[in-house]
Structure formats: C-alpha cells, structure tokens
Motif scaffolding. Structure first.
Motif, short mmCIF file in Angstrom:
data_model
loop_
_atom_site.label_atom_id
_atom_site.label_comp_id
_atom_site.label_asym_id
_atom_site.label_seq_id
_atom_site.Cartn_x
_atom_site.Cartn_y
_atom_site.Cartn_z
N LYS A 448 0.93 -0.82 0.00
CA LYS A 448 -0.01 -0.30 0.14
C LYS A 448 0.73 1.26 -0.15
CE LYS A 448 -3.67 0.45 2.49
NZ LYS A 448 -5.00 0.60 3.22
N LEU A 449 0.42 2.30 -0.88
CA LEU A 449 1.33 2.87 -0.99
C LEU A 449 1.35 4.51 -0.38
CD1 LEU A 449 1.98 2.98 -4.79
CD2 LEU A 449 3.54 2.32 -2.76
N LEU A 450 1.37 4.89 0.65
CA LEU A 450 0.89 6.07 1.36
C LEU A 450 1.76 7.46 0.59
CD1 LEU A 450 2.24 4.50 4.91
CD2 LEU A 450 0.02 4.61 3.49
N TRP A 451 0.83 8.74 0.74
CA TRP A 451 0.88 9.39 -0.31
C TRP A 451 0.70 10.88 0.72
CZ3 TRP A 451 2.82 11.13 -4.41
CH2 TRP A 451 2.24 11.66 -5.08
N ASP A 452 2.26 11.91 0.59
CA ASP A 452 2.14 12.73 1.46
C ASP A 452 1.16 13.68 0.14
OD1 ASP A 452 3.19 15.20 1.76
OD2 ASP A 452 5.18 14.83 2.43
N ASN A 453 0.88 14.04 0.30
CA ASN A 453 -0.26 15.27 -0.83
C ASN A 453 0.86 16.62 -0.50
OD1 ASN A 453 -2.67 16.31 -2.43
ND2 ASN A 453 -3.26 17.13 -1.04
N GLN A 454 0.86 17.26 -0.11
CA GLN A 454 1.60 18.31 0.23
C GLN A 454 2.69 18.80 -0.76
OE1 GLN A 454 2.05 20.02 4.26
NE2 GLN A 454 3.34 22.59 3.23
N ASN A 455 3.51 17.36 -0.54
CA ASN A 455 4.83 16.99 -1.01
C ASN A 455 4.81 16.19 -2.02
OD1 ASN A 455 6.48 19.44 0.75
ND2 ASN A 455 6.29 17.53 2.27
N MET A 456 3.54 15.96 -2.38
CA MET A 456 3.95 15.30 -4.00
C MET A 456 4.23 13.73 -3.75
SD MET A 456 2.37 17.43 -7.05
CE MET A 456 4.14 18.36 -7.06
N ARG A 457 4.52 13.42 -2.90
CA ARG A 457 5.68 11.75 -2.24
C ARG A 457 4.89 10.96 -1.99
NH1 ARG A 457 10.54 12.78 -3.75
NH2 ARG A 457 11.60 10.95 -2.51
N VAL A 458 5.19 9.58 -2.20
CA VAL A 458 5.08 8.63 -1.88
C VAL A 458 5.82 8.04 -0.27
CG1 VAL A 458 4.56 5.41 -1.80
CG2 VAL A 458 3.98 7.47 -3.58
#
Length: 478
Positions: A448-458
C-alpha cells in the motif's frame, strides 16, 4: 487581427452600416441571435484529427467560435479539419504557431497524446490563452498540479474534455445522494472493458520508414527518442507508458468524475494495485515495463469529506475485471452499461450509472418508481454535448464569470487520482532481481503506497516517486 478585421469590414459593408469611426456593430442592430465577428472566440487547435477534429466541430457548432488556426504533426490525421476550415492557417509545430499567432488567438484546444498535453497547455496559458484539454488533463501527477496552479495564476478559462461532467446524469446522482436516498457512501466500485488496444506486449523490433506526412520527432515531443514503429498512431500509443496512461487515462476521467462530484472528493491518502500478467512460456512471466499491463485493479482511499461521515474506498477495475454484481440487481438486469459502470454503496442503499454517468439508477430498480427527488441543480444546456459550448461561452465571458463543469480546479485533483492509481499499477508490475539471483520478484504488488499530498511523494516506497514527475527529452520543458 487581420482576418478578424477583414471579416468585420466585409460585414459592415454588406449591411450598409459603414461609417467613420463605426468599429463594432451593436447586437441590437444585428438582430436577435446574430453573433458579430468581434464577439466570436478565435480558437487554435493542437491535434486536429480524431478527437481533436470532433472537438473543433463542437466548438464551431456553438455558433460562437471561429476555428482560425490548426496544428498537427501528421498531415494524414489533419486533412479533414483542414478541409472543414479552409481559411484556417495550418502549422505542424505548436511552438511556431503560438510564437507567430499568439496575438490573434483567444483560446487553444489540445487534443494530442497524453504525454504532450501539459507542455502544450502550459505554453498557451502562459500567453494568457484559455485552454480546453482532452482527458486526462496530464500524463504525470506533477503536471496536473502545475496546470491547476497555472490556470489560477494566469486567470484563464479551462475545461478538461470529460463531457460527462456536463451531463444530466451526474447531477441526478448528486441530488439523490444529497437527499439521503442511499445514506452515507463508503465504497465506490468502477469498472471498464478497456483496454481495447494491445497492452502487456514487447516494444516492436521492426524499424519501418517514417511516413512522409508525419513529423515523428514532433510527435515524440517530451518522450524519449525512439525509432518510429507502425500502428502506434492513431490509438495504440495509449498502451505505452512513454505516451499514454492506459485504460485509466482513457476512461478514468469519465467514470471517476461522478464520485468526485457526488462526494466532494479531492486528494487520496493511499493506493494499492494488482495487475494481470503475461506469460511467455509455461511458468515464465513476461516482463514488459514499457507497456501497460493487460488488466489491473487499483484501490484508492480518500479521507472524510464535508459530504461523508468517514473515509471512502474506491476500486478501479479494467481489462474486463468486474466487481461482484450487487444483490439488489436482478440476474438478467444490466450491470452498468455492460462494458463500464460506477456503483455507489451507501448505508441505506446503492445507485449506479453507466459511462459518462449516463443512465443513473437506484437499486433495486423498482426504487426508480418510488423515489421522487426534486431537481435542485441547474442543468447544462445540451447536457454532455453542451460541454463544448459551455467552455466557449465561458471564454467569451472571461475568467470567473461563468460556471464550468470541469475547470482545472476540479479536473486537476480528479486527474491526480487517476495518475496515482497508475503509479501503483506501474509499481505492482515492476520487477526486481531476487537477492539469491534466482529470477525476479514484484514487491510493489503487495504494498500500500502512502501518499504525502503536500509534497507529492510516496513516503514508504521511494522507487515509485520516479513516476510522479518524469524527465522530459532534452529541448522540451514545462
């Protein structure tokens, strides 16, 4: 603009209204329904064959657009549009067209392969041009975020080409949900029979000559330099990651838009995927990282919104994979439209729709005779077909003056969700050598890939981040 001025002068002469200082003909003089040349939107098309051809035709049919400039890297694909608009200037390189003609252009329509959407749309917006961009809005997540910000920065009217967002169906779904007919929605299931082009295959080894009518280097655009191959144009490019975005890019914007609008979704928090495999011989899995897989199942999680009581799980299935038929649906009743569909699962019931959110239905279907919810949302004139005229009229009115169905502020997050699912699909299909040297394994298929939306990073599998923002070929930039 010379052509515009000429047409205005010709009209004034023919109407017998020419006089010193009379530059614009008032609407009351022209009569009801007449659109003066000065009031028409001057449109340039980039990619004018296939879908680009039909897009331009729809803009023209509004009666408020002048198709003045055409651009296509392939003369074969462009010939019908060139014939349809004989007064339009024709270019092969969109950069040359914008450099020479930008002072005469009001708006730009982009209908090219996915990998060039962003650079073409951004170039137009930076010149202050309104833009209509075919779905998906971009090829990469970073591009979607950049274009969403650019639309606001440059104050231009934008629309993505998912015409179902202008349809009556999605508005009916919103009204049912808002009235509490199916309760709180916690799960969405979406499916399609796409791809209907080859996927899960090796790159062709033949090297045929480039057709004389095609500028192959311009077609490649941002993509890596490769030799020309047959059968990539017009539609098979969708199955190659360098150019297309697979089944999700083709139909995701048409099928996911309704859940986004109904539930107020925006950015996902995590994603996981599994993919269908191709076996070249008994027990040996084919490894074709350049090609999208033949089928996939991606699962996205969205956080609680203002319209839901908790998080939402969205399932995407393609390649013929379908969810289990809901128990409320009769054994012989159509599930979706047979090939595609979207199913909303709520605490008090279910509702479904076909592609473009058309033919919305409550389940069981008998509820359609029992439920009567008043219309509260304004419909777009012409429904889905009115999507094009809506953009034209929005451009003429100016930024922020008219409501649009799929402006980049809405299309951007939707596109990002589609591309996040693709990111997981690519990771699930990515082979790594085993530490013992015995074959390959696919760690991403179980993650399951966890997404940091603010920094646009897995945050938990860094190898996936290479697909958030690709490297363009030298000489191309966003």
């Amino acid at each position: 603009m010379e052509n515009k001025n000429n047409s205005r002068r010709d009209f004034i002469k023919s109407a017998g209204l020419a006089s010193a200082g009379f530059m614009i003909v008032p609407r009351n003089v022209l009569g009801k329904g007449f659109v003066a040349p000065s009031d028409k939107l001057v449109v340039a098309g980039i990619g004018v064959g296939g879908k680009g051809k039909s897009d331009l035709a729809k803009f023209f049919e509004s009666g408020k657009a002048e198709i003045a400039y055409l651009c296509d890297v392939d003369d074969r694909r462009a010939k019908d549009s060139v014939a349809a608009y004989p007064k339009a200037k024709y270019y092969k390189d969109f950069r040359v067209m914008l450099e020479k003609e930008h002072k005469h252009i009001d708006a730009v329509s982009v209908s090219t392969p996915d990998h060039n959407h962003a650079v073409q749309a951004m170039a137009a917006m930076q010149l202050g041009k309104h833009v209509y961009v075919q779905k998906p809005m971009t090829h990469d997540i970073f591009e979607a975020r950049a274009l969403t910000a650019a639309a606001e920065k440059y104050k231009v009217v934008t629309q993505m080409g998912n015409q179902g967002s202008s349809g009556d169906g999605v508005r009916q779904l919103v009204e049912w949900f808002d009235a509490g007919i199916i309760g709180d929605v916690h799960t969405i299931k979406i499916w399609t029979n796409r791809p209907i082009w080859p996927q899960g295959i090796p790159w062709p080894t033949e090297k045929p000559p480039v057709p004389s009518e095609l500028d192959w280097d311009l077609w490649l655009g941002t993509a890596p330099k490769k030799d020309y191959v047959d059968n990539l144009i017009p539609g098979s490019w969708r199955g190659w990651w360098d150019y297309g975005t697979g089944a999700l890019g083709d139909l995701g914007c048409h099928l996911m838009e309704a859940p986004f609008r109904v539930l107020g979704l925006k950015y996902a928090t995590d994603v996981q995927a599994s993919v269908g495999s191709v076996f070249t011989s008994w027990g040996k899995r084919g490894v074709f990282p350049e090609s999208c897989p033949p089928s996939s199942h991606a699962t996205l999680t969205f956080p609680k919104t203002e319209k839901t009581q908790g998080p939402i799980t969205m399932h995407w299935m393609d390649g013929g994979i379908k969810p289990e038929r809901p128990e409320e649906l009769g054994p012989d009743e159509m599930f979706g439209d047979g090939n595609s569909g979207v199913l909303f699962i709520g605490t008090k019931g279910k509702m479904m729709a076909s592609e473009y959110a058309a033919n919305p239905r409550l389940l069981p279907l008998s509820r359609m005779n029992e439920v009567n919810v008043p219309k509260k949302l304004e419909r777009v004139p012409g429904s889905a077909e009115g999507h094009y005229a809506q953009w034209v009229e929005g451009c003429i009115a100016g930024y922020g003056k008219k409501q649009l169905s799929s402006p980049f502020e809405m299309a951007g997050p939707l596109t990002e969700a589609i591309l996040m699912a693709n990111l997981a699909i690519r990771v699930a299909d990515m082979p790594f050598p085993r530490t013992n040297g015995n074959g390959m394994h696919y760690p991403g298929s179980n993650m399951k890939l966890l997404w940091d939306n603010q920094n646009m990073r897995v945050t938990n599998f860094d190898v996936a981040n290479q697909f958030v923002k690709r490297t363009y070929r030298e000489g191309w930039s966003l």
